[in-house]
Write an enzyme that holds these catalytic residues in place. Structure first.
Site, PDB file in Angstrom:
ATOM      1  N   SER A 142       1.030  -1.079   0.051  1.00 50.68           N
ATOM      2  CA  SER A 142       0.113   0.067  -0.003  1.00 50.68           C
ATOM      3  C   SER A 142       0.791   1.235   0.051  1.00 50.68           C
ATOM      4  O   SER A 142       1.995   1.054   0.188  1.00 50.68           O
ATOM      5  CB  SER A 142      -0.890   0.091   1.398  1.00 50.68           C
ATOM      6  OG  SER A 142      -1.451   1.089   1.562  1.00 50.68           O
ATOM      7  N   TYR A 155      -2.017  -1.391  10.408  1.00 54.71           N
ATOM      8  CA  TYR A 155      -1.734  -1.623   8.822  1.00 54.71           C
ATOM      9  C   TYR A 155      -0.622  -1.177   8.300  1.00 54.71           C
ATOM     10  O   TYR A 155      -0.049  -1.849   7.435  1.00 54.71           O
ATOM     11  CB  TYR A 155      -3.225  -0.898   8.340  1.00 54.71           C
ATOM     12  CG  TYR A 155      -3.305  -0.876   6.607  1.00 54.71           C
ATOM     13  CD1 TYR A 155      -4.043  -2.215   6.417  1.00 54.71           C
ATOM     14  CD2 TYR A 155      -2.899   0.010   5.882  1.00 54.71           C
ATOM     15  CE1 TYR A 155      -4.576  -2.403   5.096  1.00 54.71           C
ATOM     16  CE2 TYR A 155      -3.313  -0.135   4.475  1.00 54.71           C
ATOM     17  CZ  TYR A 155      -3.994  -1.326   4.045  1.00 54.71           C
ATOM     18  OH  TYR A 155      -4.180  -1.468   2.775  1.00 54.71           O
TER      19      TYR A 155
HETATM   20  P1  NAD Z   1     -11.736  -6.115  -0.035  1.00 54.76           P
HETATM   21  O1  NAD Z   1     -12.280  -6.039   1.182  1.00 54.76           O
HETATM   22  O2  NAD Z   1     -12.576  -5.862  -1.223  1.00 54.76           O
HETATM   23  O3  NAD Z   1     -11.267  -7.599  -0.433  1.00 54.76           O
HETATM   24  C1  NAD Z   1     -10.350  -8.359   0.654  1.00 54.76           C
HETATM   25  C2  NAD Z   1     -10.756  -9.727   0.588  1.00 54.76           C
HETATM   26  O4  NAD Z   1      -9.837 -10.456   1.359  1.00 54.76           O
HETATM   27  C3  NAD Z   1     -12.198 -10.200   0.683  1.00 54.76           C
HETATM   28  O5  NAD Z   1     -12.619 -10.941  -0.252  1.00 54.76           O
HETATM   29  C4  NAD Z   1     -12.072 -11.080   2.096  1.00 54.76           C
HETATM   30  O6  NAD Z   1     -13.143 -11.944   2.241  1.00 54.76           O
HETATM   31  C5  NAD Z   1     -10.436 -11.467   1.935  1.00 54.76           C
HETATM   32  N1  NAD Z   1     -10.009 -11.789   3.182  1.00 54.76           N
HETATM   33  C6  NAD Z   1     -10.001 -11.048   4.359  1.00 54.76           C
HETATM   34  N2  NAD Z   1      -9.518 -11.709   5.185  1.00 54.76           N
HETATM   35  C7  NAD Z   1      -8.954 -12.866   4.944  1.00 54.76           C
HETATM   36  C8  NAD Z   1      -8.420 -14.187   5.262  1.00 54.76           C
HETATM   37  N3  NAD Z   1      -8.002 -14.263   6.617  1.00 54.76           N
HETATM   38  N4  NAD Z   1      -8.077 -15.185   4.465  1.00 54.76           N
HETATM   39  C9  NAD Z   1      -8.580 -15.321   2.954  1.00 54.76           C
HETATM   40  N5  NAD Z   1      -9.280 -14.101   2.797  1.00 54.76           N
HETATM   41  C10 NAD Z   1      -9.340 -13.073   3.469  1.00 54.76           C
HETATM   42  O7  NAD Z   1     -10.568  -5.314   0.118  1.00 54.76           O
HETATM   43  P2  NAD Z   1      -9.501  -4.610  -1.095  1.00 54.76           P
HETATM   44  O8  NAD Z   1      -9.680  -3.208  -1.128  1.00 54.76           O
HETATM   45  O9  NAD Z   1      -9.748  -5.160  -2.456  1.00 54.76           O
HETATM   46  O10 NAD Z   1      -8.158  -5.126  -0.434  1.00 54.76           O
HETATM   47  C11 NAD Z   1      -7.230  -6.083  -0.874  1.00 54.76           C
HETATM   48  C12 NAD Z   1      -5.750  -5.667  -0.457  1.00 54.76           C
HETATM   49  O11 NAD Z   1      -5.493  -4.510  -0.757  1.00 54.76           O
HETATM   50  C13 NAD Z   1      -5.751  -5.838   1.046  1.00 54.76           C
HETATM   51  O12 NAD Z   1      -4.400  -6.319   1.399  1.00 54.76           O
HETATM   52  C14 NAD Z   1      -5.667  -4.222   1.255  1.00 54.76           C
HETATM   53  O13 NAD Z   1      -4.794  -3.996   2.386  1.00 54.76           O
HETATM   54  C15 NAD Z   1      -4.920  -3.654   0.080  1.00 54.76           C
HETATM   55  N6  NAD Z   1      -4.961  -2.429  -0.492  1.00 54.76           N
HETATM   56  C16 NAD Z   1      -6.234  -1.727  -0.403  1.00 54.76           C
HETATM   57  C17 NAD Z   1      -6.502  -0.542  -0.808  1.00 54.76           C
HETATM   58  C18 NAD Z   1      -7.702   0.116  -0.872  1.00 54.76           C
HETATM   59  O14 NAD Z   1      -7.653   1.380  -1.016  1.00 54.76           O
HETATM   60  N7  NAD Z   1      -8.786  -0.478  -0.988  1.00 54.76           N
HETATM   61  C19 NAD Z   1      -5.152   0.350  -0.689  1.00 54.76           C
HETATM   62  C20 NAD Z   1      -3.896  -0.193  -0.742  1.00 54.76           C
HETATM   63  C21 NAD Z   1      -3.911  -1.524  -0.406  1.00 54.76           C
END
Ligand code: NAD
Length: 260
Positions: A142, A155
């Site tokens: 991130s 985080y």
């Molecule tokens: P999201 O909530 O849309 O998807 C996350 C997925 O991870 C969900 O399907 C959830 O069921 C799954 N998950 C959660 N805990 C889990 C576990 N213990 N085992 C297996 N699966 C699990 O979120 P997103 O925004 O798509 O996030 C995905 C990644 O991107 C994360 O690592 C997040 O930190 C990172 N990220 C997101 C953003 C943002 O702004 N959305 C920015 C930077 C990084």
């Protein structure tokens, strides 16, 4: 076709960024295993991909904090496809709170999902990549791998830690044909972000609109969210890169929020 017949595992791929990555990989001929908490949601995402892109796809129920479930899920992929070429460790959640109110249980849960999850999935996949002499590990970092924000101690700590893990895997795996890189998105409008808008508004005493405009997008160069498709494109760039020159790196895609 940049990933023709490559076996790819994407954790957290039933939703958001992981789902977009799985679809983009499939659009380039990759076989994708959707590894997510819920068996039904994983299978649904896999079925959609099979129908739309005509590639093989597996839905796998996996909690990335469980060593047994990670090992069983990776074994399922090996049994189906004989190996694993690409791992995207993407599963993640967000919990916001100032340090003094951050429950220790929440701290441990955050580190377990983001760090233990990346470690366990990498540990399970690397022997198969080493056996082939090729493979790529992508960890979902991130902007918070490089920058801090209030309320996000666990985080930010976990996302910084992923840079270290990727660099170690790059050093250990380099001679065995394996590379490890980190993707660092800015704010992307997914359920993970939608959930924290009201939470941050309450904690910071500002409106939800201000959270979006000021906290999330205030430091971008154009006030725009990064999209799931932007991040899927970065993932494809790393996964489909033709040589091992690109190893141990991290790439920020954040509309200029963080520059280096
Ligand atoms: P999201 O909530 O849309 O998807 C996350 C997925 O991870 C969900 O399907 C959830 O069921 C799954 N998950 C959660 N805990 C889990 C576990 N213990 N085992 C297996 N699966 C699990 O979120 P997103 O925004 O798509 O996030 C995905 C990644 O991107 C994360 O690592 C997040 O930190 C990172 N990220 C997101 C953003 C943002 O702004 N959305 C920015 C930077 C990084």
């Amino acid at each position: 076709m940049k990933l023709k017949d490559k076996a790819c595992i994407v954790t957290g791929a039933a939703s958001g960024i992981g789902n977009a990555i799985a679809k983009r990989f499939a659009s380039e001929g990759g076989k994708v295993a959707i590894a997510d908490l819920n068996a039904e949601a994983s299978q649904k995402a896999a079925d959609e991909i099979k129908a739309k892109y005509g590639v093989d796809a597996l839905g796998i129920a996996m909690d990335v904090t469980s060593e047994d479930q990670v090992n069983a899920g990776v074994a399922q992929v090996i049994e189906a496809w004989g190996g694993v070429d690409v791992l995207v460790s993407n599963a993640g959640i967000q919990i916001v709170n100032p340090v003094e109110n951050f429950a220790y249980a929440d701290w441990k849960k955050m580190l377990a999902i983001h760090l233990d999850g990346a470690f366990l999935t990498s540990k399970a996949c690397l022997p198969h990549m080493y056996a082939k002499g090729a493979g790529t590990v992508l960890l979902m970092g991130s902007v918070h791998s490089k920058e801090a924000s209030p309320l996000k101690s666990a985080y930010v700590t976990a996302k910084h830690g992923l840079l270290g893990l990727a660099r170690v895997i790059a050093k250990e795996g380099g001679k065995k044909g394996v590379r490890a890189n980190v993707i660092c998105p800015g704010f992307v409008r997914t359920p993970l972000v939608d959930k924290q808008i009201p939470e941050q508004a309450k904690e910071l005493g500002i409106s939800e609109d201000e959270v979006v405009k000021r906290v999330m997008l205030g430091q971008t160069v154009d006030g725009e969210f990064t999209t799931v498709d932007d991040i899927a494109e970065v993932a494809l760039f790393f996964a489909g890169f033709e040589t091992n020159a690109l190893n141990g790196q991290s790439l920020v895609a954040s509309h200029g929020w963080f520059m280096e």
